[in-house]
Design an enzyme around this catalytic site. Structure first.
Site, short mmCIF file in Angstrom:
data_model
loop_
_atom_site.label_atom_id
_atom_site.label_comp_id
_atom_site.label_asym_id
_atom_site.label_seq_id
_atom_site.Cartn_x
_atom_site.Cartn_y
_atom_site.Cartn_z
N ASP A 270 -52.15 -40.76 -2.17
CA ASP A 270 -53.41 -41.08 -1.50
C ASP A 270 -53.27 -41.01 0.01
O ASP A 270 -54.00 -41.67 0.74
CB ASP A 270 -53.91 -42.46 -1.93
CG ASP A 270 -52.89 -43.56 -1.59
OD1 ASP A 270 -51.75 -43.22 -1.26
OD2 ASP A 270 -53.26 -44.74 -1.65
N GLU A 271 -52.34 -40.20 0.50
CA GLU A 271 -52.09 -40.07 1.93
C GLU A 271 -52.51 -38.68 2.42
O GLU A 271 -52.20 -37.67 1.80
CB GLU A 271 -50.61 -40.30 2.25
CG GLU A 271 -50.15 -41.72 1.92
CD GLU A 271 -48.68 -41.91 2.22
OE1 GLU A 271 -47.97 -40.89 2.35
OE2 GLU A 271 -48.24 -43.06 2.32
#
Length: 353
Positions: A270-271
């Site tokens: 989720d980066e």
């Protein structure tokens, strides 16, 4: 299939061409042989004419008799040579009767046979000449056809090569796309981000070297590191399918929210990271960070989750970070500072002391 058929036709044409050339040589030899026989006939006719001249000489002198005898001997020698050529003919031909070779053979019989041999071998010479001309014409036409076929084969080969080359280029582009982009969101991956960052830094250094020291410095480069707050809860409570849908949706919003020259990449999980190729004021970076956070909140609201936000770390070169290779790491550290400070915000990297 077309190429195979064309190649087969080419091989058959070459075989036929070889046979035609062999036949041309054979007919040429026959033509030359007929020419030799005709020359021998003409020499024999000349010797026969000499005999006639001596026979018509007035008087019965010893000199006339001697001339007739020598002329008959010369005629007999010419007839022997002619008979040897005719009897050795590679094709069936009228043979000289043995009686015509006798020293005292009747001259009218010799005249008749010479006339027959001359007519036969002249006709044979004409037939062989016509065959040679006809076969040469066939060979010329066949060479034209084979040249056209070779040209078509060359065009077909070039077409296949171009088609294969396009396929390889397409596959290469697909491999490059797969190697440098995230398969789920379609965004550039970490490798692509660092390659683009290196290009941007080299361009910055090039501009800096060309600029007048008294002029304004070139625009700066920045990286915004984005981490989704609360995303793990989506996977744990709603499942990975919903989590993937969220990442895809927020990726689309990220791409729309940044400027055309900027690059949005998915670092992993989720980066995300945004490479800003050039900016002049820090306020510009703050505005970009606020838009990225808004994208996450809008996606969260639209999907009805209600628990996802974003923390953004910002690092810029050369003011905050003097080495562009540390931009991503410095932005990552600033992002973790936001997380420790309450999340759902952004912060700039702290310059080294």
């Amino acid at each position: 299939m077309l190429a195979a058929v064309s190649l087969l036709c080419l091989l058959i044409g070459l075989l036929y061409l070889a046979l035609q050339i062999r036949t041309i040589f054979s007919d040429q030899l026959k033509q030359d042989y007929a020419g030799l026989v005709l020359d021998a006939v003409q020499r024999a006719e000349g010797a026969r004419a000499v005999v006639g001249v001596w026979q018509q000489a007035p008087g019965e002198s010893r000199r006339t008799a001697q001339g007739v005898r020598l002329a008959r001997a010369e005629l007999t020698q010419r007839l022997d040579s002619l008979a040897a050529l005719v009897n050795a003919s590679p094709v069936p031909a009228p043979r000289m009767p043995p009686a015509a070779l006798a020293p005292d053979a009747p001259l009218n019989g010799i005249d008749a046979w010479l006339a027959t041999a001359s007519a036969y071998w002249r006709a044979q010479h004409d037939v062989d000449s016509a065959d040679v001309r006809l076969r040469i014409a066939h060979v010329a036409n066949l060479l034209i056809a084979l040249a056209a076929l070779l040209f078509c084969l060359l065009l077909a080969a070039l077409g296949l090569y171009a088609k294969r080359n396009r396929q390889l280029v397409g596959q290469s582009q697909e491999f490059e796309q797969a190697a440098l982009h995230d398969p789920m969101t379609g965004l550039p991956n970490r490798r692509k981000l660092f390659a683009t960052l290196e290009d941007a830094a080299e361009n910055w250094h090039e501009i800096a070297r060309r600029n007048d020291p008294a002029a304004s410095p070139p625009n700066k480069i920045a990286v915004l590191y984005v981490d989704l707050d609360g995303f793990k809860q989506i996977n744990d409570s709603l499942g990975h399918r919903v989590g993937d849908e969220f990442l895809i949706a927020v990726s689309r919003r990220f791409r729309v929210s940044v400027r055309k020259g900027d690059v949005v990449a998915r670092i992993g999980g989720d980066e995300f990271a945004v490479l800003v190729r050039e900016f002049s004021k820090a306020a510009e970076l703050g505005e970009i960070a606020q838009r990225l956070i808004a994208c996450v909140i809008e996606t969260d609201t639209q999907m009805g989750i209600g628990s996802v936000s974003a923390s953004v770390g910002i690092a810029s070169f050369p003011d905050l970070v003097d080495d562009y290779q540390r931009l991503v790491a410095a932005a990552d550290e600033a992002m973790y500072h936001v997380k420790r400070s309450g999340k759902n915000s952004f912060a700039f990297a702290v310059p080294p002391e």
